[in-house]
Design an enzyme around this catalytic site. Structure first.
Site, mmCIF file in Angstrom:
data_model
loop_
_atom_site.group_PDB
_atom_site.id
_atom_site.type_symbol
_atom_site.label_atom_id
_atom_site.label_comp_id
_atom_site.label_asym_id
_atom_site.label_seq_id
_atom_site.Cartn_x
_atom_site.Cartn_y
_atom_site.Cartn_z
ATOM 1 N N LYS A 82 0.901 -1.237 0.194
ATOM 2 C CA LYS A 82 -0.112 0.027 -0.175
ATOM 3 C C LYS A 82 0.848 1.292 0.093
ATOM 4 O O LYS A 82 0.394 2.355 -0.646
ATOM 5 C CB LYS A 82 -0.987 -0.027 1.248
ATOM 6 C CG LYS A 82 -1.550 1.504 1.637
ATOM 7 C CD LYS A 82 -2.262 1.168 2.930
ATOM 8 C CE LYS A 82 -2.265 2.814 3.475
ATOM 9 N NZ LYS A 82 -1.066 3.346 4.026
ATOM 10 N N ARG B 225 -3.737 9.946 1.610
ATOM 11 C CA ARG B 225 -2.665 10.824 1.888
ATOM 12 C C ARG B 225 -1.730 11.115 0.640
ATOM 13 O O ARG B 225 -0.805 12.002 0.546
ATOM 14 C CB ARG B 225 -1.436 10.410 2.690
ATOM 15 C CG ARG B 225 -2.131 10.266 4.089
ATOM 16 C CD ARG B 225 -1.270 10.481 5.279
ATOM 17 N NE ARG B 225 -0.621 11.879 5.218
ATOM 18 C CZ ARG B 225 -1.300 12.810 5.728
ATOM 19 N NH1 ARG B 225 -2.604 12.735 5.972
ATOM 20 N NH2 ARG B 225 -0.701 14.128 5.947
ATOM 21 N N CYS C 30 -5.011 8.089 7.974
ATOM 22 C CA CYS C 30 -5.449 7.704 9.266
ATOM 23 C C CYS C 30 -5.306 8.850 10.140
ATOM 24 O O CYS C 30 -4.255 9.629 10.244
ATOM 25 C CB CYS C 30 -4.378 6.750 9.756
ATOM 26 S SG CYS C 30 -4.723 5.098 8.994
ATOM 27 N N ASP D 117 3.608 1.426 11.713
ATOM 28 C CA ASP D 117 2.417 0.627 11.400
ATOM 29 C C ASP D 117 2.455 -0.885 12.078
ATOM 30 O O ASP D 117 1.310 -1.307 11.903
ATOM 31 C CB ASP D 117 2.386 0.715 9.667
ATOM 32 C CG ASP D 117 2.243 1.948 9.387
ATOM 33 O OD1 ASP D 117 2.189 2.955 9.866
ATOM 34 O OD2 ASP D 117 2.305 2.059 8.160
ATOM 35 N N VAL E 21 6.656 8.197 16.408
ATOM 36 C CA VAL E 21 6.529 8.602 14.838
ATOM 37 C C VAL E 21 5.488 9.487 14.882
ATOM 38 O O VAL E 21 5.154 10.507 14.328
ATOM 39 C CB VAL E 21 6.570 7.423 13.893
ATOM 40 C CG1 VAL E 21 6.162 8.111 12.412
ATOM 41 C CG2 VAL E 21 7.628 6.563 14.004
HETATM 42 C C1 LIG Z 1 0.783 6.367 2.240
HETATM 43 C C2 LIG Z 1 2.204 6.096 3.431
HETATM 44 O O1 LIG Z 1 3.316 5.884 2.730
HETATM 45 N N1 LIG Z 1 1.917 6.150 4.621
HETATM 46 C C3 LIG Z 1 3.178 5.944 5.426
HETATM 47 C C4 LIG Z 1 3.913 7.194 5.495
HETATM 48 O O2 LIG Z 1 3.001 8.317 5.824
HETATM 49 P P1 LIG Z 1 3.416 9.814 5.787
HETATM 50 O O3 LIG Z 1 4.606 9.736 4.641
HETATM 51 O O4 LIG Z 1 2.163 10.694 5.875
HETATM 52 O O5 LIG Z 1 4.613 9.787 7.068
HETATM 53 P P2 LIG Z 1 5.605 10.633 7.423
HETATM 54 O O6 LIG Z 1 6.860 9.805 7.469
HETATM 55 O O7 LIG Z 1 5.778 11.920 6.609
HETATM 56 O O8 LIG Z 1 5.268 11.202 8.880
HETATM 57 C C5 LIG Z 1 6.248 11.192 10.025
HETATM 58 C C6 LIG Z 1 6.012 12.181 10.828
HETATM 59 O O9 LIG Z 1 6.473 13.377 10.420
HETATM 60 C C7 LIG Z 1 5.610 14.424 10.461
HETATM 61 N N2 LIG Z 1 5.435 15.407 9.298
HETATM 62 C C8 LIG Z 1 5.491 14.735 8.155
HETATM 63 C C9 LIG Z 1 5.324 15.566 6.912
HETATM 64 C C10 LIG Z 1 5.080 17.061 7.123
HETATM 65 O O10 LIG Z 1 4.916 17.801 6.221
HETATM 66 N N3 LIG Z 1 5.419 17.663 8.434
HETATM 67 C C11 LIG Z 1 5.282 16.578 9.478
HETATM 68 O O11 LIG Z 1 5.342 17.101 10.574
HETATM 69 C C12 LIG Z 1 4.144 13.628 10.612
HETATM 70 O O12 LIG Z 1 3.104 14.264 11.296
HETATM 71 C C13 LIG Z 1 4.820 12.604 11.511
HETATM 72 O O13 LIG Z 1 4.770 12.702 12.683
HETATM 73 O O14 LIG Z 1 4.916 6.950 6.514
HETATM 74 C C14 LIG Z 1 4.484 6.597 7.822
HETATM 75 C C15 LIG Z 1 5.758 6.326 8.721
HETATM 76 O O15 LIG Z 1 6.539 5.376 8.355
HETATM 77 C C16 LIG Z 1 3.426 5.382 7.767
HETATM 78 O O16 LIG Z 1 3.064 5.296 9.217
HETATM 79 C C17 LIG Z 1 2.502 5.813 6.962
HETATM 80 O O17 LIG Z 1 1.733 4.207 6.880
HETATM 81 C C1 LIG Z 2 -0.736 5.304 8.535
HETATM 82 C C2 LIG Z 2 -1.020 4.671 7.539
HETATM 83 O O1 LIG Z 2 -1.465 4.930 6.388
HETATM 84 P P1 LIG Z 2 -1.785 6.371 5.633
HETATM 85 O O2 LIG Z 2 -0.460 7.112 5.746
HETATM 86 O O3 LIG Z 2 -2.111 6.043 4.531
HETATM 87 O O4 LIG Z 2 -2.679 6.902 6.541
HETATM 88 C C3 LIG Z 2 -0.789 3.124 7.627
HETATM 89 O O5 LIG Z 2 -0.708 2.530 6.543
HETATM 90 O O6 LIG Z 2 -0.856 2.508 8.858
#
Ligand SMILES: CC(=O)N[C@H]1[C@@H](OP(=O)(O)OP(=O)(O)OC[C@H]2O[C@@H](n3ccc(=O)[nH]c3=O)[C@H](O)[C@@H]2O)O[C@H](CO)[C@@H](O)[C@@H]1O
Ligand SMILES: C=C(OP(=O)(O)O)C(=O)O
Length: 441
Positions: free
Chosen positions: A23, A97, A121, A311, A333
């Protein structure tokens, strides 16, 4: 339409499930197809909601997406890419997202992007400030518009030296998808290096991109003018695999997860062994099982790769409710990923959540008001209850708790699970779970 699962617990899940493409990679590889000048073929594509959402968004932008009826492989042809109506895009507000990752590829393909408000989520605030800062550093102009954001680049995108304050998965992907066709060189410091990111880099390299990953979280991208199409088999979903592994432990079952890949799951497998889970690692998958004895408690912190993936945390916490003694889990995280434990407590689990950092990994949530550490005392028998699913992994965790519990549980909101678990009710039935589904309009 909404569906309700009535689960009669107490049956060990036993048998075989197949896990397909991740995913957290597949929708992004679909977005990458927009960067090519010819069609791309993506294989091992699961039937999950995020794939549907991205298919629809790409189609709205003129990309032809054809699914092979037998294999499910996708052919994505970007040659007629065009601006989409913002009302049509708006319909996808809150779905996923992924749309934020369309920015770079759409700017390269059609000169602008309108991105609907994101979903995903609800496990924290999930801001997009890193994404927008990155885009601005490439020379993009970002404007807030009703229902989303508009991005343009009047002078094109230009390579930049970028440093992320935290190794964000999405922001790293934003850089990759924007930089490959930007003019000049990009250096990204503090990048995330999750296996799904490395697979996205493999996709981009097949297309003609020049990207190198150093061991110190630095990624260098030399921009190229044009990219070809790709033919790629998506890496398997390590998060779904880990979820079934926890399901086997929680229900005292035995599940062979076809497609589970050892290399992407090493940190999880070490932890699984420490808890006392049984595993046989093969070439085509991994057998996960309860060995019959006691489970051991753990001290665990989630972290970016190669740490323990956030996750994986929620399903494993359910297994820790069955371990003999006190476990501590520090979520570093996301600031709000323990809400799902409230339902577990109603089922009989003994879990306290705390604002303090109960661990040694430096965490951004420590001196703030976030319940991001959990203390779990076990083993506690679980009993069935009514549950409304809050998020993807929390929801799967509730399902496996209900499947292990004595008595009956009524679970609502199960459609969320389709975001990340392909045909999960068919898989549960195949593993011998005892449940009914009722669907109401
Ligand atoms: C679709 C997808 O791939 N989802 C995954 C992706 O989410 P996603 O890419 O959204 O997660 P990030 O690694 O970006 O987020 C990590 C942390 O950085 C923070 N942050 C992120 C971006 C930003 O602009 N500002 C900020 O503060 C977030 O709030 C969080 O606390 O990686 C996460 C961490 O492995 C996983 O749990 C999710 O399943
Ligand atoms: C947090 C998750 O996904 P997403 O970033 O798509 O919300 C997840 O796969 O557990």
């Amino acid at each position: 339409m909404s569906s309700v699962l009535t689960i009669r617990g107490g049956v060990p899940l036993t048998g075989r499930v197949t896990v397909r493409g991740a995913k957290n990679l597949v929708p992004k590889a679909m977005v990458a197809a927009l960067l090519g000048s010819e069609p791309s073929v993506l294989r091992n594509v699961p039937e999950i909601k995020d794939v549907e959402v991205v298919t629809s968004l790409l189609q709205l932008h003129g990309v032809t997406v054809v699914k092979d009826p037998e294999s499910g492989d996708l052919t994505l042809d970007p040659k007629d890419a065009k601006t989409a109506s913002s009302t049509a895009i708006d319909a996808h507000a809150g779905d996923s997202r992924i749309p934020i990752l369309l920015c770079g590829p759409l700017i390269h393909a059609i000169g602008e992007a309108f991105i609907p408000d994101l979903g995903g989520c609800k496990i924290g605030d999930r801001p997009i400030d890193y994404h927008l800062n990155v885009l601005r550093q490439f020379g993009a102009v970002v404007e807030k518009r009703p229902g989303g954001i508009h991005i343009s680049a009047p002078n094109g995108l230009h390579g930049a030296k970028i440093s992320l304050p935290y190794p964000s998965v999405g922001a790293t992907e934003q850089v990759l998808l924007s930089a490959t066709r930007a003019e000049g060189i990009t250096e990204l410091i503090g990048a995330a290096t999750e296996p799904e990111i490395i697979d996205l880099i493999a996709v981009l390299q097949k297309m003609g991109a020049i990207i190198s990953v150093q061991t110190d979280r630095t990624i260098r991208i030399e921009g190229v003018k044009d990219l070809r199409g790709y033919n790629h088999r998506a890496l398997p979903d390590r998060n779904e695999s880990a979820s079934w592994a926890s399901a086997a432990l929680v229900t005292r079952g035995d599940i062979f997860v076809e497609g589970a890949s050892q290399r992407d799951m090493m940190t999880f497998l070490n932890t699984y062994r420490k808890v006392g889970g049984g595993m046989d690692i093969g070439d085509d998958g991994i057998r996960f099982y309860h060995q019959g004895g006691k489970l051991s408690p753990l001290v665990l912190e989630t972290d970016v790769h190669p740490g323990f993936m956030t996750d994986w945390q929620q399903p494993l916490v359910v297994a820790l409710t069955q371990a003999e003694g006190v476990s501590i889990v520090h979520e570093t995280v996301y600031e709000n990923r323990f809400g799902f434990t409230e339902a577990l407590a109603r089922m009989g689990a003994n879990i306290q959540v705390h604002r303090e950092c109960l661990g040694s990994v430096p965490c951004r949530f420590g001196q703030r008001n976030f319940l991001h550490s959990a203390v779990i005392s076990g083993p506690t028998p679980l009993r069935g209850t009514d549950i409304d699913i809050p998020d993807l992994r929390g929801g799967f965790s509730h399902l496996i708790a209900a499947l292990a519990a004595t008595g009956t549980s009524r679970v609502t909101g199960i459609d969320i699970i389709n975001r990340g678990y392909e045909r999960f009710t068919e898989k549960l039935a195949g593993l011998g779970a005892d449940f009914d589904i009722t669907t109401t309009k």
